[in-house]
Structures are given as structure tokens and as C-alpha cells.
Design a protein around this motif. Structure first.
Motif, mmCIF file in Angstrom:
data_model
loop_
_atom_site.group_PDB
_atom_site.id
_atom_site.type_symbol
_atom_site.label_atom_id
_atom_site.label_comp_id
_atom_site.label_asym_id
_atom_site.label_seq_id
_atom_site.Cartn_x
_atom_site.Cartn_y
_atom_site.Cartn_z
ATOM 1 N N VAL A 170 0.842 -1.203 0.000
ATOM 2 C CA VAL A 170 0.000 0.000 0.000
ATOM 3 C C VAL A 170 0.873 1.246 0.000
ATOM 4 O O VAL A 170 0.659 2.172 -0.796
ATOM 5 C CB VAL A 170 -0.976 0.006 1.208
ATOM 6 N N LEU A 171 1.876 1.276 0.878
ATOM 7 C CA LEU A 171 2.772 2.437 0.924
ATOM 8 C C LEU A 171 3.528 2.610 -0.395
ATOM 9 O O LEU A 171 3.694 3.736 -0.875
ATOM 10 C CB LEU A 171 3.766 2.294 2.089
ATOM 11 N N LEU B 269 2.357 6.675 9.097
ATOM 12 C CA LEU B 269 2.991 6.364 7.814
ATOM 13 C C LEU B 269 2.151 6.837 6.630
ATOM 14 O O LEU B 269 2.654 6.949 5.509
ATOM 15 C CB LEU B 269 3.239 4.855 7.706
ATOM 16 N N ALA B 270 0.880 7.081 6.898
ATOM 17 C CA ALA B 270 -0.043 7.556 5.868
ATOM 18 C C ALA B 270 -1.016 8.533 6.525
ATOM 19 O O ALA B 270 -1.170 8.553 7.750
ATOM 20 C CB ALA B 270 -0.801 6.394 5.232
ATOM 21 N N LEU C 184 -5.894 8.629 0.440
ATOM 22 C CA LEU C 184 -4.837 8.197 1.339
ATOM 23 C C LEU C 184 -3.539 8.721 0.748
ATOM 24 O O LEU C 184 -3.317 8.632 -0.459
ATOM 25 C CB LEU C 184 -4.816 6.664 1.419
ATOM 26 N N GLY C 185 -2.708 9.306 1.596
ATOM 27 C CA GLY C 185 -1.421 9.825 1.161
ATOM 28 C C GLY C 185 -0.315 9.284 2.047
ATOM 29 O O GLY C 185 -0.557 8.894 3.188
ATOM 30 N N ILE C 186 0.894 9.270 1.531
ATOM 31 C CA ILE C 186 2.036 8.760 2.285
ATOM 32 C C ILE C 186 2.748 9.917 2.980
ATOM 33 O O ILE C 186 2.809 11.024 2.440
ATOM 34 C CB ILE C 186 3.003 7.978 1.358
ATOM 35 N N THR C 187 3.252 9.666 4.169
ATOM 36 C CA THR C 187 4.018 10.671 4.906
ATOM 37 C C THR C 187 5.509 10.455 4.633
ATOM 38 O O THR C 187 5.912 9.444 4.047
ATOM 39 C CB THR C 187 3.770 10.558 6.422
ATOM 40 N N VAL D 41 9.274 2.562 3.306
ATOM 41 C CA VAL D 41 9.308 1.893 2.000
ATOM 42 C C VAL D 41 10.755 1.649 1.578
ATOM 43 O O VAL D 41 11.103 0.558 1.116
ATOM 44 C CB VAL D 41 8.552 2.714 0.929
ATOM 45 N N VAL D 42 11.596 2.653 1.757
ATOM 46 C CA VAL D 42 13.014 2.504 1.399
ATOM 47 C C VAL D 42 13.641 1.375 2.214
ATOM 48 O O VAL D 42 14.346 0.515 1.675
ATOM 49 C CB VAL D 42 13.776 3.832 1.612
#
Length: 139
Positions: free
Chosen positions: A39-40, A77-78, A92-95, A102-103
Motif C-alpha cells: 500500500v505504501l 505512515l499515511a 490516502l497519502g504517504i508521509t 518503504v526505502v
């Protein structure tokens, strides 16, 4: 005989995948599963997205995505973003913290796969590459 061979290939592919997932879960140690990372990663690549679009893209059910996104938002995280033109629509957005996760997840996964394939000889790796390219229809 041929049917048995195909079954053995599928069974062994599944075992390798499952073992990698188990090792990754132990190594990653962030109280997140692969579905959370998917998802991320989707948000990282596509930007803010409606949960229904994410669920469809990842082959998840909307209730599953709701459950996953709850944890991602709770862990910072989101974020949920309300559409300014239609307040019924939520994205939904990523922070930044989500991007860092994710990295880390990709780095850990790459290390596991590298360690796995280093057990093969160069010739075996080239054979696997040709096989995977053929299965992917790239040759």
C-alpha cells in the motif's frame, strides 16, 4: 511424469517465496506486513489515491484496505486527505516517515534476495534469468 514436475516446480517456487516472506518479516521488525508495504509503495509511486483505487490495483478487498490503512494512519505512515471539492471523497497519502519505511523495506528485501541468489553459481543465475524472461514473455 510431466504433471508431477510442474507441481514440484510450483511447490518449490511457493516454498521459496514463503521462506523469503518469513525471513523478511523477522528482519524488517516494524510491526508491518508485506501488504502494508505494498500500500505504501503504491502511494509512493502513484501519489494520493482513493482507497478503492488502491484496493483494485493491489487485488485487495475494500475492507482489507480499510484495515491496512487504519494501521498505517495510526503509525503515522499515511494520512487521510479530504477532497476539497467533494468532502465525501477521501484520499490516502504517504508521509515522509512512510516513504522512509518503504526505502527500508525495499533495502531489506533486496538484501534477502541477493543473499538467496548468491547461493547459486553464475551459470545457474544466467539459467534462471533466461527462464524468468521466458515465463514473462520477454524473449
Amino acid at each position: 511424469m510431466e504433471e508431477k514436475t510442474i507441481f514440484e516446480i510450483i511447490h518449490n517456487m511457493d516454498k521459496v517465496t514463503n521462506n523469503l516472506i518469513i525471513k523478511w518479516n523477522k528482519m524488517f521488525n516494524e510491526d508491518l506486513g508485506i501488504s502494508h508495504i505494498l500500500v505504501l509503495s503504491h502511494l509512493e509511486k502513484k501519489g494520493n489515491s482513493r482507497p478503492s483505487d488502491i484496493a483494485k490495483a493491489l487485488g485487495l478487498t475494500p475492507p482489507t484496505l480499510t484495515h491496512l490503512s487504519e494501521k498505517l494512519v495510526h503509525k503515522g505512515l499515511a494520512v487521510r486527505i479530504v477532497d476539497e471539492t467533494d468532502r465525501r471523497i477521501i484520499y490516502l497519502g504517504i508521509t515522509e516517515k512512510g516513504s522512509e519505511i518503504v526505502v527500508k523495506a525495499h533495502r531489506d528485501g533486496e538484501m534477502l534476495r541477493r543473499n538467496l541468489f548468491e547461493t547459486l553459481t553464475e551459470e545457474e543465475r544466467l539459467q534462471m534469468l533466461k527462464i524468468f524472461e521466458k515465463l514473462n514473455g520477454q524473449t
